[in-house]
Design a protein around this motif. Structure first.
Motif, short mmCIF file in Angstrom:
data_model
loop_
_atom_site.label_atom_id
_atom_site.label_comp_id
_atom_site.label_asym_id
_atom_site.label_seq_id
_atom_site.Cartn_x
_atom_site.Cartn_y
_atom_site.Cartn_z
N UNK A 7 9.60 -85.95 -43.11
CA UNK A 7 9.55 -86.62 -41.80
C UNK A 7 8.16 -86.43 -41.22
N UNK A 8 7.67 -87.46 -40.58
CA UNK A 8 6.37 -87.33 -39.93
C UNK A 8 6.40 -88.05 -38.58
N UNK A 9 6.09 -87.32 -37.52
CA UNK A 9 5.88 -87.93 -36.19
C UNK A 9 4.36 -88.07 -36.02
N UNK A 10 3.90 -89.25 -35.67
CA UNK A 10 2.46 -89.46 -35.49
C UNK A 10 2.20 -89.99 -34.08
N UNK A 11 1.59 -89.16 -33.25
CA UNK A 11 1.23 -89.57 -31.88
C UNK A 11 2.41 -90.12 -31.09
N UNK A 12 3.58 -89.48 -31.23
CA UNK A 12 4.79 -90.03 -30.59
C UNK A 12 4.87 -89.62 -29.12
N UNK A 13 5.10 -90.61 -28.28
CA UNK A 13 5.31 -90.38 -26.86
C UNK A 13 6.62 -91.04 -26.45
N UNK A 14 7.25 -90.47 -25.41
CA UNK A 14 8.48 -91.08 -24.91
C UNK A 14 8.53 -90.94 -23.39
N UNK A 15 8.76 -92.05 -22.72
CA UNK A 15 9.06 -92.00 -21.30
C UNK A 15 10.38 -92.75 -21.11
N UNK A 16 11.21 -92.27 -20.19
CA UNK A 16 12.46 -92.98 -19.91
C UNK A 16 12.31 -93.94 -18.74
N UNK A 55 17.23 -92.35 -34.45
CA UNK A 55 17.18 -93.80 -34.22
C UNK A 55 17.93 -94.22 -32.96
N UNK A 56 18.43 -93.26 -32.16
CA UNK A 56 19.13 -93.60 -30.92
C UNK A 56 18.16 -93.88 -29.77
N UNK A 57 16.97 -93.36 -29.88
CA UNK A 57 15.92 -93.65 -28.90
C UNK A 57 14.70 -94.14 -29.65
N UNK A 58 13.91 -95.00 -28.98
CA UNK A 58 12.73 -95.57 -29.62
C UNK A 58 11.49 -94.98 -28.94
N UNK A 59 10.49 -94.55 -29.73
CA UNK A 59 9.28 -94.02 -29.09
C UNK A 59 8.61 -95.08 -28.21
N UNK A 60 8.02 -94.63 -27.11
CA UNK A 60 7.25 -95.54 -26.26
C UNK A 60 5.90 -95.84 -26.93
N UNK A 61 5.34 -94.81 -27.59
CA UNK A 61 4.12 -94.98 -28.40
C UNK A 61 4.26 -94.15 -29.65
N UNK A 62 3.48 -94.49 -30.67
CA UNK A 62 3.45 -93.70 -31.88
C UNK A 62 4.50 -94.15 -32.89
N UNK A 63 4.53 -93.45 -34.02
CA UNK A 63 5.44 -93.86 -35.10
C UNK A 63 6.09 -92.65 -35.75
N UNK A 64 7.26 -92.93 -36.31
CA UNK A 64 7.97 -91.90 -37.06
C UNK A 64 8.19 -92.42 -38.48
N UNK A 65 7.85 -91.57 -39.45
CA UNK A 65 8.03 -91.95 -40.86
C UNK A 65 9.12 -91.08 -41.48
N UNK A 66 9.95 -91.72 -42.29
CA UNK A 66 11.01 -91.01 -43.02
C UNK A 66 10.77 -91.25 -44.49
N UNK A 67 10.54 -90.19 -45.22
CA UNK A 67 10.26 -90.31 -46.65
C UNK A 67 9.14 -91.33 -46.91
N UNK A 68 8.15 -91.30 -46.05
CA UNK A 68 6.97 -92.14 -46.25
C UNK A 68 7.07 -93.54 -45.66
N UNK A 69 8.26 -93.92 -45.17
CA UNK A 69 8.40 -95.30 -44.63
C UNK A 69 8.59 -95.25 -43.11
N UNK A 70 8.02 -96.22 -42.40
CA UNK A 70 8.27 -96.26 -40.95
C UNK A 70 9.78 -96.32 -40.72
#
Ligand code: ADP
Length: 267
Positions: A7-16, A55-70
């Motif tokens: 798993x990789x979080x890259x520059x992930x931000x979240x605001x509600x 996958x229940x919430x979506x990042x406001x910015x940035x990306x999450x990779x699972x096993x190398x795939x977005x």
């Protein structure tokens, strides 16, 4: 990304609400097969981080990779993620076996395969003889085992757990901690575990990410958190569990100075 990162979080931000960042610029790599705990006080952004991975919430910015795939390119049923929460969310009118079969039926898995998986999962959580009971006929600890078994019947590669033992008494909690560790070791799955309980995090984890105010303050092996807290927050939060008793010795405008018995000193 290293080859063994699952798993990789890259520059992930979240605001509600469009304003307050509850997760701030998160970079986090989780290795395949590791037991990683998100530890921090209530409101520090742990569950939000887990929910984005689920996958229940979506990042406001940035990306999450699972096993190398977005992760947003992988359909939910192909993510191979099992989830366990504090409120077990079992169907009260179904038996234990029916609770476990339900999500597999939805996925149109064959009957014989479903039976095999249920038998295996109930064996792992030591509930083989209680499959015909309904949740109301089980103790809290047994219900939590069913919830764990329900995550395992998916044969997940990644298991997400959010305060799964929070409702149990101390003795049962400690027993379940050992069992979860045992299952983790046997299955070789990647586990991301959320807790606000320092001793639980330090006992169970390969690595711990200490959260405060939406930011990882330190990501380290339990021993390193004990012995080399990187800042005053970590030293204080690890608190009584800190073998070397990190203590705040001075405050200034930019933070605290922490003295560690045994000579270390961190700013
Ligand atoms: P933790 O798991 O560390 O307790 P959370 O991720 O649950 O922290 O919450 C982080 C912050 O986001 C808190 O201030 C919380 O009130 C806020 N929050 C969480 N979920 C929502 C939501 N669905 N809508 C608005 N604010 C939320």
């Amino acid at each position: 990304m290293a080859q063994d990162d699952y798993v990789q979080f890259v520059g992930v931000q979240k605001t509600y609400d469009g304003e307050t960042l509850v997760v701030k610029n998160l970079d986090l790599n989780i290795r395949a097969g590791e037991f990683l705990t998100l530890l921090g006080p209530s409101g520090s952004g742990k569950t939000t981080t887990l929910m984005m991975l689920a996958g229940f919430e979506v990042p406001t910015h940035g990306r999450i990779f699972l096993d190398g795939k977005p992760i947003d390119h992988v359909p939910p049923h192909k993510r191979n993620i099992g989830m366990v929460f504090q409120n077990y969310a079992l169907f009260p009118h179904m038996t234990v076996e029916e609770n476990l079969a339900f999500p597999l039926n939805v996925r149109k898995i064959g009957k014989a395969e479903i039976e095999t998986r249920i038998k295996r999962a109930l064996g792992m959580v030591q509930l083989s003889n209680l499959g015909k009971r309904r949740p109301g006929q089980l103790s809290g600890g047994q219900q939590q085992r069913v919830a764990l078994a329900r995550a395992l019947v998916f044969e997940p590669k990644l298991v997400l757990m959010d305060e799964p033992l929070g409702a149990l008494d101390k003795q049962l909690r400690e027993q379940m901690q050992l069992e979860i560790k045992h299952i983790h070791r046997n299955l070789g799955v990647t586990v991301v575990y959320v807790t606000h309980d320092q001793s639980e995090a330090l006992t169970m984890s390969d690595r711990v990410a200490v959260f405060n105010d939406g930011v990882i303050q330190q990501l380290a092996k339990p021993d390193d958190l004990y012995e080399r807290p990187q800042n005053s927050f970590v030293a204080q939060f690890i608190g009584e569990n800190n073998r070397l008793r990190g203590k705040v010795v001075a405050m200034n405008g930019t933070g605290c100075q922490v003295e560690i018995d045994g000579g270390g000193r961190v700013e």
